[in-house]
Design a protein around this motif. Structure first.
Motif, mmCIF file in Angstrom:
data_model
loop_
_atom_site.group_PDB
_atom_site.id
_atom_site.type_symbol
_atom_site.label_atom_id
_atom_site.label_comp_id
_atom_site.label_asym_id
_atom_site.label_seq_id
_atom_site.Cartn_x
_atom_site.Cartn_y
_atom_site.Cartn_z
ATOM 1 N N LYS A 63 0.824 -1.212 0.000
ATOM 2 C CA LYS A 63 0.000 0.000 0.000
ATOM 3 C C LYS A 63 0.858 1.262 0.000
ATOM 4 C CE LYS A 63 -0.555 0.490 4.925
ATOM 5 N NZ LYS A 63 -1.425 0.389 6.072
ATOM 6 N N CYS A 66 1.915 2.896 -3.782
ATOM 7 C CA CYS A 66 1.092 3.828 -4.565
ATOM 8 C C CYS A 66 1.393 5.292 -4.238
ATOM 9 C CB CYS A 66 -0.389 3.519 -4.376
ATOM 10 S SG CYS A 66 -0.844 1.893 -4.985
ATOM 11 N N ARG A 69 5.121 6.287 -5.195
ATOM 12 C CA ARG A 69 5.335 6.483 -6.623
ATOM 13 C C ARG A 69 4.766 7.823 -7.074
ATOM 14 N NH1 ARG A 69 8.063 4.962 -10.186
ATOM 15 N NH2 ARG A 69 6.471 4.536 -11.695
ATOM 16 N N ALA A 70 3.684 8.263 -6.423
ATOM 17 C CA ALA A 70 3.054 9.530 -6.795
ATOM 18 C C ALA A 70 3.728 10.712 -6.112
ATOM 19 C CB ALA A 70 1.573 9.494 -6.443
ATOM 20 N N VAL A 77 -2.334 7.559 2.357
ATOM 21 C CA VAL A 77 -2.803 6.329 1.723
ATOM 22 C C VAL A 77 -4.259 6.017 2.062
ATOM 23 C CG1 VAL A 77 -2.273 4.530 3.420
ATOM 24 C CG2 VAL A 77 -1.910 4.100 1.008
ATOM 25 N N ALA A 80 -6.567 7.202 -0.556
ATOM 26 C CA ALA A 80 -6.450 6.525 -1.838
ATOM 27 C C ALA A 80 -7.097 5.146 -1.746
ATOM 28 C CB ALA A 80 -4.970 6.394 -2.216
ATOM 29 N N PRO A 82 -5.424 1.928 -2.426
ATOM 30 C CA PRO A 82 -4.247 1.183 -2.854
ATOM 31 C C PRO A 82 -4.545 -0.258 -3.210
ATOM 32 C CG PRO A 82 -4.216 1.488 -0.496
ATOM 33 C CD PRO A 82 -5.352 2.324 -1.032
ATOM 34 N N ALA A 85 -6.085 -0.243 -6.556
ATOM 35 C CA ALA A 85 -5.079 0.000 -7.593
ATOM 36 C C ALA A 85 -4.250 -1.254 -7.832
ATOM 37 C CB ALA A 85 -4.168 1.156 -7.176
ATOM 38 N N LEU A 86 -3.890 -1.931 -6.754
ATOM 39 C CA LEU A 86 -3.114 -3.159 -6.905
ATOM 40 C C LEU A 86 -3.938 -4.256 -7.555
ATOM 41 C CD1 LEU A 86 -1.233 -3.164 -3.515
ATOM 42 C CD2 LEU A 86 -0.227 -2.843 -5.768
#
Length: 101
Positions: A63, A66, A69-70, A77, A80, A82, A85-86
């Motif tokens: 987690k 994400c 990287r941004a 988090v 978001a 995560p 997204a994963l």
């Protein structure tokens, strides 16, 4: 006499190591997905169930990837998605579907 400090060991370039780690993760997710699609999986679901906490723990560790990287704070988090997204990553969605049934 003063001895000079030992030079630091040369490390592998980070982008190269990151690429390889991502590739390894993708391969592992795809392999696990293939195993869950195996005709023997349904019969062996209970004997593999003890692995689920470890796999979910690994997803939990990811987690942080994400927001990192941004360029966001890891504390962000919670706002978001995560895991979502994963789960959209190649191979991961089918794996999560099988593991959470």
């Amino acid at each position: 006499m003063v001895t000079p400090p030992e030079p630091k060991a040369k490390r592998r370039p980070l982008p190269e190591a990151f690429t390889d780690a991502g590739r390894d993760l993708t391969r592992a997710a795809e392999r696990l997905t293939r195993l869950t699609e195996d005709d023997r999986f349904a019969k062996n679901r209970e004997t593999t169930h003890h692995q689920v906490p470890e796999l979910l723990g690994a997803l939990g560790s990811l987690k942080n990837l994400c927001p990192a990287r941004a360029g966001d704070s890891i504390d962000d988090v919670s706002s978001a998605d995560p895991i979502g997204a994963l789960s959209r990553a190649r191979g991961a969605h089918a794996l999560l579907s099988h593991l959470t049934q």
